[in-house]
Design a protein around this motif. Sequence first.
Motif, PDB file in Angstrom:
ATOM      1  N   LEU A  52       0.824  -1.210   0.000  1.00 53.76           N
ATOM      2  CA  LEU A  52       0.000   0.000   0.000  1.00 53.76           C
ATOM      3  C   LEU A  52       0.862   1.265   0.000  1.00 53.76           C
ATOM      4  N   LEU A  53       1.929   1.270   0.793  1.00 56.86           N
ATOM      5  CA  LEU A  53       2.842   2.424   0.805  1.00 56.86           C
ATOM      6  C   LEU A  53       3.490   2.615  -0.562  1.00 56.86           C
ATOM      7  N   GLY A  54       3.863   1.513  -1.198  1.00 53.69           N
ATOM      8  CA  GLY A  54       4.458   1.598  -2.532  1.00 53.69           C
ATOM      9  C   GLY A  54       3.495   2.150  -3.558  1.00 53.69           C
ATOM     10  N   ALA A  55       2.264   1.666  -3.538  1.00 50.12           N
ATOM     11  CA  ALA A  55       1.259   2.157  -4.486  1.00 50.12           C
ATOM     12  C   ALA A  55       0.955   3.632  -4.276  1.00 50.12           C
ATOM     13  N   ALA A  56       1.031   4.072  -3.015  1.00 47.24           N
ATOM     14  CA  ALA A  56       0.767   5.484  -2.703  1.00 47.24           C
ATOM     15  C   ALA A  56       2.001   6.359  -2.900  1.00 47.24           C
ATOM     16  N   GLY A  57       3.128   5.754  -3.265  1.00 50.48           N
ATOM     17  CA  GLY A  57       4.358   6.531  -3.457  1.00 50.48           C
ATOM     18  C   GLY A  57       4.957   7.007  -2.154  1.00 50.48           C
ATOM     19  N   LEU A  58       4.739   6.262  -1.089  1.00 47.64           N
ATOM     20  CA  LEU A  58       5.218   6.675   0.230  1.00 47.64           C
ATOM     21  C   LEU A  58       6.279   5.717   0.767  1.00 47.64           C
ATOM     22  N   GLY A  59       7.103   5.189  -0.104  1.00 41.89           N
ATOM     23  CA  GLY A  59       8.127   4.223   0.302  1.00 41.89           C
ATOM     24  C   GLY A  59       9.321   4.897   0.936  1.00 41.89           C
ATOM     25  N   GLY A  60      10.532   4.443   0.624  1.00 43.05           N
ATOM     26  CA  GLY A  60      11.782   4.924   1.222  1.00 43.05           C
ATOM     27  C   GLY A  60      12.152   6.337   0.758  1.00 43.05           C
ATOM     28  N   PHE A  61      13.265   6.823   1.221  1.00 44.32           N
ATOM     29  CA  PHE A  61      13.775   8.159   0.862  1.00 44.32           C
ATOM     30  C   PHE A  61      15.122   8.044   0.143  1.00 44.32           C
ATOM     31  N   MET A  62      15.107   7.402  -1.059  1.00 42.58           N
ATOM     32  CA  MET A  62      16.292   7.154  -1.881  1.00 42.58           C
ATOM     33  C   MET A  62      16.272   8.111  -3.065  1.00 42.58           C
ATOM     34  N   GLU A  63      16.359   9.387  -2.762  1.00 39.83           N
ATOM     35  CA  GLU A  63      16.166  10.448  -3.755  1.00 39.83           C
ATOM     36  C   GLU A  63      17.131  10.377  -4.940  1.00 39.83           C
TER      37      GLU A  63
END
Length: 115
Positions: A52-63
Amino acid sequence: MIPALRIGTGFDVHRLVKGRDLVLGGVKIPFELGLLGHSDADCLSHAICDALLGAAGLGGFMEEMSANITSALSISKGHLNLKATTTEGLGFEGRGEGIGATAVALIYKRDEPIV
């Protein structure tokens, strides 16, 4: 215009040990071993949350990695999400012998409507 399609994947892993409850999806499963983790070690619930976090674009902070990949693919930042996880010391990754990666892509033909 790109439709608002999003997809996410989830993965979690924990070691089976004696003296812990086996909890999957919030349900205690009668079994002689349970899952070890710094949390409840509920692999199923954690994998669902990860997806769900991945689908919402709320995953890690690997900019920096994200910037490199979106640039190479000529896509906007909102169309890529990177996440990271551990294998809780299990398998070849946990032993420091290698690195694993999982990728999921959802594509569509631009000149055909999505129904």
